[in-house]
Design a protein around this motif. Structure first.
Motif, mmCIF file in Angstrom:
data_model
loop_
_atom_site.group_PDB
_atom_site.id
_atom_site.type_symbol
_atom_site.label_atom_id
_atom_site.label_comp_id
_atom_site.label_asym_id
_atom_site.label_seq_id
_atom_site.Cartn_x
_atom_site.Cartn_y
_atom_site.Cartn_z
ATOM 1 N N LEU A 1 0.830 -1.213 0.000
ATOM 2 C CA LEU A 1 0.000 0.000 0.000
ATOM 3 C C LEU A 1 0.860 1.258 0.000
ATOM 4 C CD1 LEU A 1 -2.828 -1.015 2.511
ATOM 5 C CD2 LEU A 1 -2.986 -0.825 0.026
ATOM 6 N N ILE A 2 1.935 1.248 0.760
ATOM 7 C CA ILE A 2 2.837 2.404 0.788
ATOM 8 C C ILE A 2 3.473 2.619 -0.589
ATOM 9 C CG2 ILE A 2 5.003 3.297 1.736
ATOM 10 C CD1 ILE A 2 4.292 1.886 4.367
ATOM 11 N N THR A 3 3.988 1.533 -1.169
ATOM 12 C CA THR A 3 4.605 1.636 -2.492
ATOM 13 C C THR A 3 3.596 2.111 -3.530
ATOM 14 O OG1 THR A 3 6.158 -0.136 -1.956
ATOM 15 C CG2 THR A 3 5.835 0.366 -4.289
ATOM 16 N N THR A 4 2.381 1.554 -3.478
ATOM 17 C CA THR A 4 1.342 1.947 -4.428
ATOM 18 C C THR A 4 0.999 3.422 -4.289
ATOM 19 O OG1 THR A 4 0.410 -0.291 -4.378
ATOM 20 C CG2 THR A 4 -0.990 1.468 -5.229
ATOM 21 N N SER A 5 0.895 3.905 -3.075
ATOM 22 C CA SER A 5 0.557 5.319 -2.845
ATOM 23 C C SER A 5 1.622 6.236 -3.419
ATOM 24 C CB SER A 5 0.388 5.585 -1.351
ATOM 25 O OG SER A 5 -0.643 4.789 -0.806
ATOM 26 N N ILE A 6 2.881 5.908 -3.183
ATOM 27 C CA ILE A 6 3.977 6.739 -3.704
ATOM 28 C C ILE A 6 4.021 6.688 -5.224
ATOM 29 C CG2 ILE A 6 6.489 7.002 -3.760
ATOM 30 C CD1 ILE A 6 6.542 6.014 -0.863
ATOM 31 N N VAL A 7 3.821 5.499 -5.780
ATOM 32 C CA VAL A 7 3.824 5.354 -7.239
ATOM 33 C C VAL A 7 2.694 6.167 -7.861
ATOM 34 C CG1 VAL A 7 3.361 3.701 -9.103
ATOM 35 C CG2 VAL A 7 4.993 3.131 -7.313
ATOM 36 N N LEU A 8 1.498 6.127 -7.259
ATOM 37 C CA LEU A 8 0.368 6.894 -7.785
ATOM 38 C C LEU A 8 0.608 8.389 -7.658
ATOM 39 C CD1 LEU A 8 -2.678 4.794 -6.502
ATOM 40 C CD2 LEU A 8 -1.785 4.935 -8.836
ATOM 41 N N LEU A 9 1.203 8.804 -6.554
ATOM 42 C CA LEU A 9 1.498 10.223 -6.349
ATOM 43 C C LEU A 9 2.475 10.727 -7.414
ATOM 44 C CD1 LEU A 9 1.281 12.797 -4.631
ATOM 45 C CD2 LEU A 9 3.171 11.924 -3.241
ATOM 46 N N LEU A 10 3.555 9.976 -7.635
ATOM 47 C CA LEU A 10 4.533 10.371 -8.645
ATOM 48 C C LEU A 10 3.927 10.306 -10.047
ATOM 49 C CD1 LEU A 10 7.736 8.562 -7.294
ATOM 50 C CD2 LEU A 10 7.157 10.988 -7.109
ATOM 51 N N GLY A 11 3.131 9.264 -10.312
ATOM 52 C CA GLY A 11 2.499 9.149 -11.618
ATOM 53 C C GLY A 11 1.522 10.273 -11.883
ATOM 54 N N GLY A 12 0.787 10.694 -10.835
ATOM 55 C CA GLY A 12 -0.131 11.819 -10.993
ATOM 56 C C GLY A 12 0.592 13.103 -11.325
ATOM 57 N N ARG A 13 1.725 13.330 -10.679
ATOM 58 C CA ARG A 13 2.515 14.524 -11.002
ATOM 59 C C ARG A 13 3.028 14.474 -12.435
ATOM 60 N NH1 ARG A 13 7.256 15.712 -7.022
ATOM 61 N NH2 ARG A 13 7.506 17.349 -8.606
ATOM 62 N N ALA A 14 3.446 13.286 -12.877
ATOM 63 C CA ALA A 14 3.970 13.145 -14.235
ATOM 64 C C ALA A 14 2.891 13.385 -15.279
ATOM 65 C CB ALA A 14 4.580 11.755 -14.417
ATOM 66 N N TYR B 1 0.622 15.553 -15.309
ATOM 67 C CA TYR B 1 0.366 16.975 -15.502
ATOM 68 C C TYR B 1 1.571 17.722 -16.071
ATOM 69 C CZ TYR B 1 -4.050 16.425 -13.058
ATOM 70 O OH TYR B 1 -5.322 16.035 -12.711
ATOM 71 N N ARG B 2 2.608 16.990 -16.429
ATOM 72 C CA ARG B 2 3.776 17.605 -17.067
ATOM 73 C C ARG B 2 3.698 17.371 -18.572
ATOM 74 N NH1 ARG B 2 9.250 15.692 -14.643
ATOM 75 N NH2 ARG B 2 9.986 17.558 -15.715
ATOM 76 N N PHE B 3 3.870 18.446 -19.347
ATOM 77 C CA PHE B 3 3.861 18.325 -20.801
ATOM 78 C C PHE B 3 5.302 18.185 -21.276
ATOM 79 C CE2 PHE B 3 3.718 20.288 -25.110
ATOM 80 C CZ PHE B 3 2.932 19.312 -25.710
ATOM 81 N N ARG B 4 5.644 16.990 -21.782
ATOM 82 C CA ARG B 4 7.035 16.698 -22.131
ATOM 83 C C ARG B 4 7.137 16.046 -23.511
ATOM 84 N NH1 ARG B 4 8.985 12.993 -17.399
ATOM 85 N NH2 ARG B 4 7.015 12.041 -17.973
ATOM 86 N N ASP C 1 0.006 20.676 -30.258
ATOM 87 C CA ASP C 1 0.481 20.003 -29.046
ATOM 88 C C ASP C 1 -0.642 19.141 -28.483
ATOM 89 O OD1 ASP C 1 2.851 21.332 -29.312
ATOM 90 O OD2 ASP C 1 2.391 22.873 -27.836
ATOM 91 N N PHE C 2 -0.318 17.863 -28.256
ATOM 92 C CA PHE C 2 -1.302 16.925 -27.730
ATOM 93 C C PHE C 2 -0.767 16.242 -26.477
ATOM 94 C CE2 PHE C 2 -2.754 17.245 -32.106
ATOM 95 C CZ PHE C 2 -4.129 17.253 -31.971
ATOM 96 N N THR C 3 -1.662 16.060 -25.518
ATOM 97 C CA THR C 3 -1.346 15.318 -24.309
ATOM 98 C C THR C 3 -2.407 14.248 -24.107
ATOM 99 O OG1 THR C 3 -0.865 15.516 -21.944
ATOM 100 C CG2 THR C 3 -2.624 16.886 -22.801
ATOM 101 N N ARG C 4 -2.031 13.140 -23.486
ATOM 102 C CA ARG C 4 -2.994 12.055 -23.280
ATOM 103 C C ARG C 4 -4.062 12.472 -22.274
ATOM 104 N NH1 ARG C 4 -2.188 7.152 -25.454
ATOM 105 N NH2 ARG C 4 -0.119 6.704 -26.304
ATOM 106 N N SER C 5 -5.277 12.004 -22.520
ATOM 107 C CA SER C 5 -6.368 12.222 -21.572
ATOM 108 C C SER C 5 -6.760 10.875 -20.967
ATOM 109 C CB SER C 5 -7.575 12.853 -22.277
ATOM 110 O OG SER C 5 -8.065 12.000 -23.295
ATOM 111 N N GLY C 6 -6.979 10.848 -19.671
ATOM 112 C CA GLY C 6 -7.367 9.608 -19.008
ATOM 113 C C GLY C 6 -6.168 8.751 -18.644
#
Length: 352
Positions: free
Chosen positions: A23-36, A38-41, A226-231
């Protein structure tokens, strides 16, 4: 102290504590993935475009005609980012002085990496003393895409209009961001169009790289989107099974070496399941010759699954646990979690 470490590492691999670690690993992974998310790269490079300067104009000794160019995209018939295939309906328009250049010459425009499937006869009218000519088109084109971050990839898409029948000393294309529009009713599943850009200049093709005189130049307009993924459906579909296959297999740490049946079933099952799911990922991924983000994570999990299998095989053959092996088992378990979080952070925010 040694007894404390032995007791701690004996406890950490129990099922209830493994669930907590998961659960701890999943939470951190989701947090980092959520931040990623919202980044346009985007990783695509802008097409080579040379600026037209007064010094170049003096060198060419020309008196070019300025032609304003615009593009309107009314609908997408095909939008395949993975396959790099795009088809849209739209209107290309030009505004120019008809006394300085013929409409027939303007109408010889084309698109780099594109094919005009349909092109209407020009519809013309006078606006402020200049001829306004519009062509209804259906264009199929491809562009240079970099899918390295797949399935977290963002993209620049470039539509490049050229006229190879004139030179920059004869015609200069002028265009602004406001001259590039898309229909407000356009909806592209799984993608959001977030910005656009327009660049003008000229292109140059060398026939002899040692002699620039053996070259051609022609005016060019680059329309960028410029396109970013949705969902997150694709992200979960690719990563979640791999994540669960590996970390659920780590529950073999709770068994004693004498229980070889469940230990070998979990470790070998993880390897075979990962290899089997690789074919699913491959079918969803772009066909490219370099490693994608999904490839790096798959390879990482497969390597950890193999290490886990080798360690399990060693314990089964040994048949008993010593204090040193208890500590080693706990360290390996924790290391797997920490290493995954570090690799995940590196791939999302440092790599590329």
């Amino acid at each position: 102290m040694k007894k404390y470490f032995e007791r701690f590492f004996q406890t950490i691999v129990r099922p209830e504590y493994q669930v907590v670690m998961l659960l701890i690993t999943t939470s951190i992974v989701l947090l980092l993935g959520g931040r990623a998310l919202y980044r346009f790269r985007p990783l695509e490079q802008q097409p080579e475009l040379f600026s037209i300067t007064p010094a170049k104009m003096r060198k060419w000794a020309g008196d070019p005609v300025t032609v304003t160019v615009g593009l309107y995209v009314s609908s997408w018939h095909q939008f395949e980012m993975v396959e790099n295939e795009f088809v849209f309906d739209g209107v290309v328009w030009f505004q120019f002085d008809p006394a300085l250049i013929a409409l027939e010459t303007i109408g010889k425009f084309s698109f780099q990496k594109g094919e005009l499937l349909q092109k209407s006869e020009p519809n013309t009218k006078l606006i402020d003393g200049k001829l306004f000519a519009e062509y209804k088109i259906r264009l199929r084109f491809s562009t240079i895409l970099n899918h390295s971050f797949f399935p977290l990839d963002d993209h620049h898409i470039y539509i490049t209009l050229v006229n190879t029948y004139v030179t920059p000393s004869e015609v200069i294309f002028k265009s602004f961001k406001s001259d590039f529009e898309l229909s407000s009713g356009i909806h592209i599943p799984a993608w959001n169009q977030i910005d656009k850009a327009v660049m003008t200049g000229y292109a140059k093709e060398l026939f002899d790289k040692f002699d620039e005189r053996k070259s051609i130049r022609y005016p060019e307009v680059v329309f960028g989107l410029d396109f970013t993924r949705s969902g997150i459906s694709l992200l979960l579909l690719i990563f979640l099974p791999v994540f669960l296959i590996f970390f659920l297999s780590l529950f073999w740490f709770t068994f004693k070496p004498e229980q070889s049946g469940p230990i070998m079933a979990l470790t070998t099952g993880a390897i075979t399941s990962l290899i089997g799911y690789r074919f699913v990922i491959q079918n969803m991924s772009p066909k490219v010759g370099y490693f994608l983000l999904s490839d790096h994570l798959f390879t990482f999990f497969l390597a950890l699954a193999f290490i886990s299998f080798v360690f399990a095989l060693f314990l089964v053959n040994r048949g008993s646990m010593s204090p040193a092996l208890v500590i080693a088992r706990g360290i390996i378990f924790i290391t797997f979690h920490v290493l995954f979080m570090c690799i995940w952070y590196y791939l999302l925010f440092i790599w590329k």
